[in-house]
Write an enzyme that holds these catalytic residues in place. Sequence first.
Site, PDB file in Angstrom:
ATOM      1  N   HIS A 172       0.814  -1.221   0.000  1.00 45.13           N
ATOM      2  CA  HIS A 172       0.000   0.000   0.000  1.00 45.13           C
ATOM      3  C   HIS A 172       0.849   1.273   0.000  1.00 45.13           C
ATOM      4  O   HIS A 172       0.337   2.351  -0.284  1.00 45.13           O
ATOM      5  CB  HIS A 172      -0.982  -0.001   1.178  1.00 45.13           C
ATOM      6  CG  HIS A 172      -0.364   0.259   2.518  1.00 45.13           C
ATOM      7  ND1 HIS A 172      -0.018  -0.740   3.399  1.00 45.13           N
ATOM      8  CD2 HIS A 172      -0.014   1.417   3.141  1.00 45.13           C
ATOM      9  CE1 HIS A 172       0.490  -0.226   4.496  1.00 45.13           C
ATOM     10  NE2 HIS A 172       0.505   1.101   4.364  1.00 45.13           N
ATOM     11  N   SER A 225       4.664   2.521   7.931  1.00 49.44           N
ATOM     12  CA  SER A 225       4.387   1.368   7.083  1.00 49.44           C
ATOM     13  C   SER A 225       5.597   0.999   6.244  1.00 49.44           C
ATOM     14  O   SER A 225       6.182   1.849   5.577  1.00 49.44           O
ATOM     15  CB  SER A 225       3.198   1.659   6.152  1.00 49.44           C
ATOM     16  OG  SER A 225       2.013   1.798   6.887  1.00 49.44           O
ATOM     17  N   ASP A 261       0.227  -7.633   1.409  1.00 44.43           N
ATOM     18  CA  ASP A 261       0.616  -6.228   1.554  1.00 44.43           C
ATOM     19  C   ASP A 261       2.134  -6.066   1.574  1.00 44.43           C
ATOM     20  O   ASP A 261       2.675  -5.260   2.334  1.00 44.43           O
ATOM     21  CB  ASP A 261       0.011  -5.603   2.813  1.00 44.43           C
ATOM     22  CG  ASP A 261       0.012  -4.078   2.741  1.00 44.43           C
ATOM     23  OD1 ASP A 261       0.188  -3.531   1.638  1.00 44.43           O
ATOM     24  OD2 ASP A 261      -0.153  -3.433   3.794  1.00 44.43           O
TER      25      ASP A 261
END
Length: 464
Positions: free
Chosen positions: A125, A229, A155
């Site tokens: 993402h 992230s 992911d």
Amino acid sequence: MARPPARKEDLKNSGPKMTARSSKYVGVFAALVLILVPGPPPAAQPPSAISASTQPSLADVLEGVTPAVVNIAVRSRAPAETNPLYNDPFFRRYFNLPEQQQQRLSAGSGVIVDADKGYILTNHHVVAAAGEIAVTLKDRRRFTAELVGSDEATDMALLKIDADKLTALSFGDSGALRVGDSVVAIGNPFGLGQTVTSGIVSALGRGGINVEGYEDFIQTDASINPGNSGGALVTADGRLVGINTAIIAPAGGNVGIGFAVPIAMASAVMEQLIEHGEVRRGRIGISAQDLTPDLAEALGIEQSYGAVVGGVERNSPAAHAGLRAGDVIIAVNDRKITGSADLRNRIGLAPVGSEVEIEYRRDRVPKTVTMRVEPDETIANPGSMPSRLDGAEFQDAAGNVIVSSVEDGSAAARAGLRMGDVIVAANRRPVATVAELAAALKNAGGTIALDLFRGGSKHLLVIR
């Protein structure tokens, strides 16, 4: 009568006479005074005189770790506005709006995992739909990165930069983690720059965050915020055990619940991205469910973990190996299976064509078989299926079609389809494979009728 003036000798001898005995008492008193009166305070030591070794610190470990964690900036093109009037060139010219699309900049983190080849692990993402990816090292060098491959289901994504003098992190054993182990999260929260936070492993084997279901998250209370992230989760000795991925943030910030993809899963994805540019998932041809205490009692076994085989597809690797419904799978390649999701992860990420060793129980008897993993032909609503089934995934299973997942809030969910439904017919036409289901529903009209089994009972699901 006036007193005569005192003589000098009288004044000299007028005080009390000091005897040997009184002299002894005076000496004792003086000694007591020396004992009771405190001496001058010791000189205060400057802060630099305090040994750094007496202070608990991760500084030495982090000096070797932080150069391997990078900042990632992604430049993507996005429409400047969402109002459809903005697409009208006359409207745009009248209000002097720019003709070109605006560029959107987002930030995240990444971890160098191969210094020689310049490989960097991050999240899907972070780099999804990227037009340009820029990587900034801790020493402020900046490089344009190539996207090697990306996998939305886990992911994970893999980048590559052409640079020298890189520092890579050594992999730890994420399978050996225990709740309570100390961990450190490193990343780029809110675009502030590299930041380090510490905490513990709060839980293991977490799932249900991503509807795709390929999950086995490490949960930690080390602060993970937007921008972290793709960053590193490392042990106290500096080994990489996870890639920071998600948080639960009701108010938009950290509340002490963060999740990281175990490095065992991330490295398996990375190997496939390097070889194929994508993840080619495998299957052995079974459907399974968690082993619950009730199921264990019904099957007459004392096992407290594992996955129960619900069905075996004809002519599948599992069928050829002799697996049956009711078998309890407890390990794959000598690693314990905690449940059906764990089994799906292990098989789904095994390289297609590789062999896996399955350990299971049948009627309390331990058995072991080896089988070859074949390509997973799961179809996520192929184009020939009606849009009313959007959000559902289907898989061949034991001569029927099983609904392997349904995205919350999707068209399929609103239509009443549920994960685990076994479809045996569509519009009165029997179906044994996903391809047959797609063919039966090709060019479907206003109504779809699905004959299916749910919870051991037969149902007719009508979708209009």
